[in-house]
Design a protein around this motif. Structure first.
Motif, PDB file in Angstrom:
ATOM      1  N   GLN A 140      49.299  49.478  34.794  1.00 26.37           N
ATOM      2  CA  GLN A 140      49.756  49.348  33.688  1.00 26.37           C
ATOM      3  C   GLN A 140      50.960  49.338  34.228  1.00 26.37           C
ATOM      4  O   GLN A 140      52.117  48.448  33.677  1.00 26.37           O
ATOM      5  CB  GLN A 140      49.873  50.654  32.648  1.00 26.37           C
ATOM      6  N   LYS A 141      51.456  49.549  35.271  1.00 24.66           N
ATOM      7  CA  LYS A 141      53.023  49.112  36.008  1.00 24.66           C
ATOM      8  C   LYS A 141      53.450  48.022  36.347  1.00 24.66           C
ATOM      9  O   LYS A 141      54.567  47.843  35.900  1.00 24.66           O
ATOM     10  CB  LYS A 141      53.372  50.395  37.702  1.00 24.66           C
ATOM     11  N   THR A 142      52.579  46.926  37.080  1.00 20.82           N
ATOM     12  CA  THR A 142      52.001  45.744  36.541  1.00 20.82           C
ATOM     13  C   THR A 142      51.869  45.099  36.321  1.00 20.82           C
ATOM     14  O   THR A 142      51.659  43.605  36.159  1.00 20.82           O
ATOM     15  CB  THR A 142      51.590  45.306  38.252  1.00 20.82           C
ATOM     16  N   ARG A 143      51.631  45.197  34.720  1.00 17.73           N
ATOM     17  CA  ARG A 143      50.840  44.466  34.711  1.00 17.73           C
ATOM     18  C   ARG A 143      49.883  43.820  34.615  1.00 17.73           C
ATOM     19  O   ARG A 143      49.612  42.610  34.042  1.00 17.73           O
ATOM     20  CB  ARG A 143      51.696  43.862  33.028  1.00 17.73           C
ATOM     21  N   ASP A 144      48.682  43.919  35.182  1.00 15.19           N
ATOM     22  CA  ASP A 144      47.769  43.079  36.233  1.00 15.19           C
ATOM     23  C   ASP A 144      47.103  43.621  36.581  1.00 15.19           C
ATOM     24  O   ASP A 144      46.903  44.703  37.000  1.00 15.19           O
ATOM     25  CB  ASP A 144      48.491  41.996  37.225  1.00 15.19           C
ATOM     26  N   PHE A 145      45.865  43.908  36.411  1.00 21.10           N
ATOM     27  CA  PHE A 145      44.159  44.551  37.331  1.00 21.10           C
ATOM     28  C   PHE A 145      44.331  44.081  39.114  1.00 21.10           C
ATOM     29  O   PHE A 145      44.742  43.211  39.780  1.00 21.10           O
ATOM     30  CB  PHE A 145      42.873  43.111  36.712  1.00 21.10           C
ATOM     31  N   GLU A 146      43.534  45.300  39.059  1.00 20.17           N
ATOM     32  CA  GLU A 146      44.508  45.034  40.684  1.00 20.17           C
ATOM     33  C   GLU A 146      42.648  45.937  41.593  1.00 20.17           C
ATOM     34  O   GLU A 146      42.183  46.699  40.543  1.00 20.17           O
ATOM     35  CB  GLU A 146      45.733  45.959  41.197  1.00 20.17           C
ATOM     36  N   PHE A 147      42.137  45.544  42.531  1.00 20.03           N
ATOM     37  CA  PHE A 147      41.155  45.779  42.676  1.00 20.03           C
ATOM     38  C   PHE A 147      40.896  46.918  43.928  1.00 20.03           C
ATOM     39  O   PHE A 147      41.231  46.691  44.357  1.00 20.03           O
ATOM     40  CB  PHE A 147      40.386  44.219  43.112  1.00 20.03           C
ATOM     41  N   ARG A 148      39.843  47.720  43.209  1.00 23.39           N
ATOM     42  CA  ARG A 148      39.696  48.803  43.812  1.00 23.39           C
ATOM     43  C   ARG A 148      38.796  49.122  44.496  1.00 23.39           C
ATOM     44  O   ARG A 148      37.517  49.061  44.327  1.00 23.39           O
ATOM     45  CB  ARG A 148      39.882  50.076  42.956  1.00 23.39           C
ATOM     46  N   PRO A 149      38.616  48.909  45.788  1.00 28.19           N
ATOM     47  CA  PRO A 149      37.204  48.821  46.624  1.00 28.19           C
ATOM     48  C   PRO A 149      36.251  49.710  46.901  1.00 28.19           C
ATOM     49  O   PRO A 149      36.468  51.154  46.824  1.00 28.19           O
ATOM     50  CB  PRO A 149      37.369  48.039  48.422  1.00 28.19           C
ATOM     51  N   GLY A 150      34.872  49.430  46.653  1.00 20.01           N
ATOM     52  CA  GLY A 150      33.948  50.741  46.451  1.00 20.01           C
ATOM     53  C   GLY A 150      33.477  50.881  48.410  1.00 20.01           C
ATOM     54  O   GLY A 150      34.471  50.379  49.411  1.00 20.01           O
ATOM     55  N   PRO A 151      33.308  51.989  48.504  1.00 19.07           N
ATOM     56  CA  PRO A 151      31.975  52.305  49.879  1.00 19.07           C
ATOM     57  C   PRO A 151      31.555  51.098  50.502  1.00 19.07           C
ATOM     58  O   PRO A 151      31.780  51.440  51.813  1.00 19.07           O
ATOM     59  CB  PRO A 151      31.169  53.206  49.164  1.00 19.07           C
ATOM     60  N   VAL A 152      30.984  49.738  49.269  1.00 17.47           N
ATOM     61  CA  VAL A 152      30.320  48.611  50.821  1.00 17.47           C
ATOM     62  C   VAL A 152      31.307  48.374  51.624  1.00 17.47           C
ATOM     63  O   VAL A 152      30.907  47.124  52.253  1.00 17.47           O
ATOM     64  CB  VAL A 152      29.437  47.653  49.667  1.00 17.47           C
ATOM     65  N   PHE A 153      32.840  48.361  51.692  1.00 11.87           N
ATOM     66  CA  PHE A 153      33.905  47.770  52.124  1.00 11.87           C
ATOM     67  C   PHE A 153      34.041  48.737  53.366  1.00 11.87           C
ATOM     68  O   PHE A 153      35.248  48.972  53.740  1.00 11.87           O
ATOM     69  CB  PHE A 153      35.325  47.267  51.580  1.00 11.87           C
ATOM     70  N   ALA A 154      33.057  48.993  54.161  1.00 10.22           N
ATOM     71  CA  ALA A 154      33.577  49.769  55.561  1.00 10.22           C
ATOM     72  C   ALA A 154      32.314  49.188  56.413  1.00 10.22           C
ATOM     73  O   ALA A 154      31.956  48.258  56.698  1.00 10.22           O
ATOM     74  CB  ALA A 154      32.865  51.665  55.271  1.00 10.22           C
ATOM     75  N   ASN A 155      32.811  49.486  57.414  1.00 10.72           N
ATOM     76  CA  ASN A 155      31.752  49.009  59.143  1.00 10.72           C
ATOM     77  C   ASN A 155      30.912  49.499  59.266  1.00 10.72           C
ATOM     78  O   ASN A 155      29.572  48.366  59.079  1.00 10.72           O
ATOM     79  CB  ASN A 155      32.855  48.990  60.144  1.00 10.72           C
ATOM     80  N   ILE A 156      30.393  50.543  58.505  1.00  9.52           N
ATOM     81  CA  ILE A 156      29.249  51.455  58.778  1.00  9.52           C
ATOM     82  C   ILE A 156      29.138  51.800  57.198  1.00  9.52           C
ATOM     83  O   ILE A 156      28.778  52.543  57.132  1.00  9.52           O
ATOM     84  CB  ILE A 156      29.051  52.430  60.042  1.00  9.52           C
ATOM     85  N   VAL A 157      27.889  51.789  56.642  1.00  9.04           N
ATOM     86  CA  VAL A 157      27.278  52.161  55.585  1.00  9.04           C
ATOM     87  C   VAL A 157      26.305  52.442  55.264  1.00  9.04           C
ATOM     88  O   VAL A 157      25.724  52.054  55.939  1.00  9.04           O
ATOM     89  CB  VAL A 157      28.029  50.889  54.473  1.00  9.04           C
TER      90      VAL A 157
END
Length: 328
Positions: free
Chosen positions: A84-101
């Motif tokens: 709501q501050k930037t009035r835009d969508f931002e991506f929040r990465p999930g746990p798959v964005f790690a080296n070891i999952v």
């Protein structure tokens, strides 16, 4: 390169005792850019192995996904949220964005959530909405399954099983190692004291070094014939695909590197055949009946022997051995 591989292996072994071959399989998958399915009962150090591997690599990110029937694909991949501050969508990465999952009890997730892992495992990227994002390198998925409890589970389809580079089990430790574990953990878990042994850059260099490991042409042809033999077995409905052939060739190279060698031996291929190819086979009812009667592992071992009889290991000539020696 051999020194880096030795340090990485020794560091993981300092936490997970008595499981050298299983650790080498997991490390081999990492060095080949593959993924691992750990099919074992609870309490056999599957989580500790994943944490030890991540802790042994300086700068590696670790994430754990606890699979349940209500786990959604966005819980794995991440999602876009309106700011709501930037009035835009931002991506929040999930746990798959790690080296070891670590994906705990992957067969408890709904099929649509399981399939969300497919793109990540195969393409090393995920797509959310219309945007595709690359995953970090190196990237390793360690998925676990409990082979005993089947209630409330969703068996992995063959297409997803084929995405796993190797399937293995840690099993219970021997009595001496179990006693060592008891004594070590009286004052805390050794994972808390684990220090990194290699950097992310060194892991990438090891991945490149795998490609330089020498494989004699006779062994290359034998690998093709050996995997091809699985398609002609009388107890097999669908044999291993070409992906299985590629995996067996690559894991043999990685195994040799982790063993301090610059060349592959036939016994490497024989040892790695079942962990690499076994889960890619669709067996006929006759095999399943035999597995219920004698145990799945024994039935698989008989299948391995039949495959090796149909495609015997090559006898290397003196000049072949000399070429391997020169590759050291």
């Amino acid at each position: 390169m051999a020194a880096s591989a030795t340090r990485l292996l020794a560091n993981a072994e300092s936490v997970v005792h008595g499981k050298r071959d299983e650790i080498k399989l997991v490390l081999g998958a990492l060095l080949c850019g593959g993924h691992v399915l750990l099919e074992d009962v609870p309490g056999t150090a599957k989580t500790i192995l994943a944490r030890a591997l991540a802790g042994s690599i300086d700068g590696a990110g670790f994430a754990r996904i606890q699979c349940t029937p209500d786990l959604q694909p966005s819980d794995v991949t991440g999602l876009s949220v309106f700011n709501q501050k930037t009035r835009d969508f931002e991506f929040r990465p999930g746990p798959v964005f790690a080296n070891i999952v670590l994906v705990d009890e992957v067969n408890r997730a709904m099929p649509k959530t399981q399939s969300s892992l497919l793109e990540a495992m195969a393409e090393r990227q995920i797509t959310v909405g219309t945007e595709t994002r690359l995953l970090p390198e190196p990237f390793l998925v360690l998925a676990t399954e409990n082979p005993i409890e089947h209630e409330g589970t969703f068996p992995l389809p063959e297409a997803q099983l084929d995405r796993f580079f190797v399937r293995t089990a840690l099993g219970y430790p021997g009595a001496d190692n179990e006693l060592r574990i008891v004594r070590e953990q009286r004052r805390g878990h050794p994972i808390a004291r684990l220090e990194p042994a290699v950097s992310l850059t060194e892991v990438r260099e090891l991945q490149a070094a795998v490609q330089e490991v020498y494989v004699d042409e006779l062994i290359e042809r034998w690998i093709v014939h050996l995997v091809g033999a699985t398609r002609d077995d009388e107890q097999v409905a669908v044999g291993a695909s070409v992906r299985g052939t590629l995996a067996l060739d690559r894991i043999a190279r990685a195994w040799a590197l982790l063993d301090g060698r610059s060349f592959v031996r036939p016994d490497d291929v024989e040892l790695l055949f079942l962990p690499t190819v076994g889960h890619r086979i669709v067996f006929r009812p006759g095999f399943l009946a035999e597995a219920r009667r004698t145990g799945r592992q024994e039935a698989l071992e008989r299948f391995r022997k039949r495959s090796l009889e149909a495609a015997p290991a090559p006898e290397l000539r003196d000049d072949d051995r000399a070429a391997a020696a020169n590759a050291r």
